[in-house]
Motif scaffolding. Sequence first.
Motif, mmCIF file in Angstrom:
data_model
loop_
_atom_site.group_PDB
_atom_site.id
_atom_site.type_symbol
_atom_site.label_atom_id
_atom_site.label_comp_id
_atom_site.label_asym_id
_atom_site.label_seq_id
_atom_site.Cartn_x
_atom_site.Cartn_y
_atom_site.Cartn_z
ATOM 1 N N LEU A 46 -11.300 11.573 3.896
ATOM 2 C CA LEU A 46 -11.308 13.026 3.975
ATOM 3 C C LEU A 46 -11.738 13.486 5.364
ATOM 4 O O LEU A 46 -12.651 12.934 5.967
ATOM 5 N N CYS A 47 -11.047 14.511 5.873
ATOM 6 C CA CYS A 47 -11.509 15.161 7.104
ATOM 7 C C CYS A 47 -11.251 16.669 6.988
ATOM 8 O O CYS A 47 -10.340 17.102 6.270
ATOM 9 N N TYR A 48 -12.090 17.437 7.657
ATOM 10 C CA TYR A 48 -11.990 18.900 7.621
ATOM 11 C C TYR A 48 -11.544 19.405 8.999
ATOM 12 O O TYR A 48 -11.981 18.910 10.035
ATOM 13 N N GLU A 49 -10.660 20.394 8.982
ATOM 14 C CA GLU A 49 -10.204 20.979 10.251
ATOM 15 C C GLU A 49 -9.708 22.406 9.994
ATOM 16 O O GLU A 49 -8.858 22.615 9.111
ATOM 17 N N LEU B 43 -6.330 11.660 2.882
ATOM 18 C CA LEU B 43 -5.467 10.494 3.042
ATOM 19 C C LEU B 43 -5.771 9.556 1.880
ATOM 20 O O LEU B 43 -6.883 9.025 1.766
ATOM 21 N N ILE B 44 -4.782 9.376 1.021
ATOM 22 C CA ILE B 44 -4.965 8.587 -0.205
ATOM 23 C C ILE B 44 -4.151 7.298 -0.082
ATOM 24 O O ILE B 44 -2.952 7.330 0.183
ATOM 25 N N VAL C 140 -2.286 23.989 -2.105
ATOM 26 C CA VAL C 140 -1.708 22.950 -1.251
ATOM 27 C C VAL C 140 -0.946 23.577 -0.096
ATOM 28 O O VAL C 140 -0.143 24.492 -0.277
ATOM 29 N N ILE C 141 -1.199 23.030 1.102
ATOM 30 C CA ILE C 141 -0.492 23.486 2.286
ATOM 31 C C ILE C 141 0.647 22.530 2.645
ATOM 32 O O ILE C 141 1.751 22.953 2.967
ATOM 33 N N LYS C 142 0.378 21.210 2.471
ATOM 34 C CA LYS C 142 1.383 20.232 2.846
ATOM 35 C C LYS C 142 1.105 18.907 2.137
ATOM 36 O O LYS C 142 -0.042 18.511 1.970
ATOM 37 N N ILE C 143 2.192 18.216 1.700
ATOM 38 C CA ILE C 143 2.086 16.881 1.131
ATOM 39 C C ILE C 143 3.105 15.981 1.811
ATOM 40 O O ILE C 143 4.283 16.340 1.906
ATOM 41 N N THR C 144 2.653 14.808 2.263
ATOM 42 C CA THR C 144 3.544 13.871 2.938
ATOM 43 C C THR C 144 3.306 12.461 2.381
ATOM 44 O O THR C 144 2.170 11.997 2.330
ATOM 45 N N ALA C 145 4.375 11.808 1.940
ATOM 46 C CA ALA C 145 4.292 10.406 1.502
ATOM 47 C C ALA C 145 4.578 9.509 2.699
ATOM 48 O O ALA C 145 5.524 9.762 3.457
ATOM 49 N N GLU C 146 3.782 8.469 2.868
ATOM 50 C CA GLU C 146 3.934 7.581 4.024
ATOM 51 C C GLU C 146 4.172 6.156 3.576
ATOM 52 O O GLU C 146 3.743 5.755 2.494
ATOM 53 N N GLN D 233 0.833 -1.192 0.000
ATOM 54 C CA GLN D 233 0.000 0.000 0.000
ATOM 55 C C GLN D 233 0.879 1.258 0.000
ATOM 56 O O GLN D 233 1.850 1.359 0.753
ATOM 57 N N HIS D 234 0.531 2.209 -0.870
ATOM 58 C CA HIS D 234 1.182 3.507 -0.899
ATOM 59 C C HIS D 234 0.240 4.527 -0.272
ATOM 60 O O HIS D 234 -0.944 4.572 -0.619
ATOM 61 N N HIS D 235 0.751 5.329 0.653
ATOM 62 C CA HIS D 235 -0.063 6.330 1.339
ATOM 63 C C HIS D 235 0.457 7.723 0.998
ATOM 64 O O HIS D 235 1.669 7.959 0.958
ATOM 65 N N LEU D 236 -0.482 8.629 0.767
ATOM 66 C CA LEU D 236 -0.145 10.014 0.492
ATOM 67 C C LEU D 236 -1.114 10.888 1.290
ATOM 68 O O LEU D 236 -2.327 10.743 1.166
ATOM 69 N N ARG D 237 -0.559 11.776 2.118
ATOM 70 C CA ARG D 237 -1.384 12.673 2.931
ATOM 71 C C ARG D 237 -1.238 14.085 2.366
ATOM 72 O O ARG D 237 -0.129 14.617 2.277
#
Length: 310
Positions: free
Chosen positions: A272-275, A282-283, A304-310, A241-245
């Motif tokens: 999806l979540c809103y804050e 979260l993909i 875009v504010i932030k991209i993180t690969a997990e 699984q590839h995760h992208l936030r």
Amino acid sequence: MLIVDQVSKVYKTKVKKGLLRSKWNEVRAVDQLSFELKPGQILGLLGINGAGKTTTIKMCSTLLQPTSGRIEVDGLDSVKDDIRIKGLVNMIAGGERMLYWRLTGRENLEYFASLYGLNNSQTKEQIKKLLHDVELEEAADVPVERYSKGMKQRLQIARGLINDPKYIFLDEPTLGLDAPIAKHLRQYVKKMAREQGKAILLTSHYMQEVEELCDEVLIIDKGKLIAHDSPENLARSIFKQHHLRVTIQKVSDDILSKLRLMLQRYRGELQLCYENGQSELLIRSEMDITSPVLDFISMYYLSVIKITAE
């Protein structure tokens, strides 16, 4: 119940070693394979070409004898009771084999019904039912050589059900078929198991087909069993699984729908979540989806504010 217990199949081939010399080689097509198949169950047999799938199906249907081990069908031995087992099983192959092209669809079914010893009234009733089930009533008296690929494969299924078998062995049944026709056949296979209680052993190259149809999956390689689990568990273990936030400014429902549609091509999921007026996406995907997601962000000018690969 079908029981396959420590079954092996070894072929001996003669190989020339010179002008006057030759040597016997052994090829182990199936190697101590064990599994069970119950009524109403669809069991998938997955593996590359040469893994031993077709050999396994042929042994289960008594077309081949195992070199060692035992196969039982409802308590009958596949070697000693092969004639009685033939009335309980049938095999359906993919492609365009096992049909006589110059005969009509009806004549093909009449011929195979005679091989199973069905009387005239049984044959007529069974053929009428099967032609209706596989939607070939209008083409019943047309020579098979004029059938399309999909029609031939539907006739293959009718042929495989002519003796009303309890156990059906499907060897790559959707091979070479267009997607809509393959989908129709998969639905029919599922119906046979769920509504008619048929026990089905299915070989396939296609993980998607196995996921859709099978209750359990066996993966074999060089005749050996290397995995046995549910399709869901096997898919999770095989495909990393590839995760992208991604954190972005809040987006419209229309944009999110388009993103979900794009992710389907990559077997992706979106949470999806809103804050604080922002959207956090979260993909998850079985493929690396960083590039297509960045392309999507650029296409729709998302902030875009932030991209993180997990």
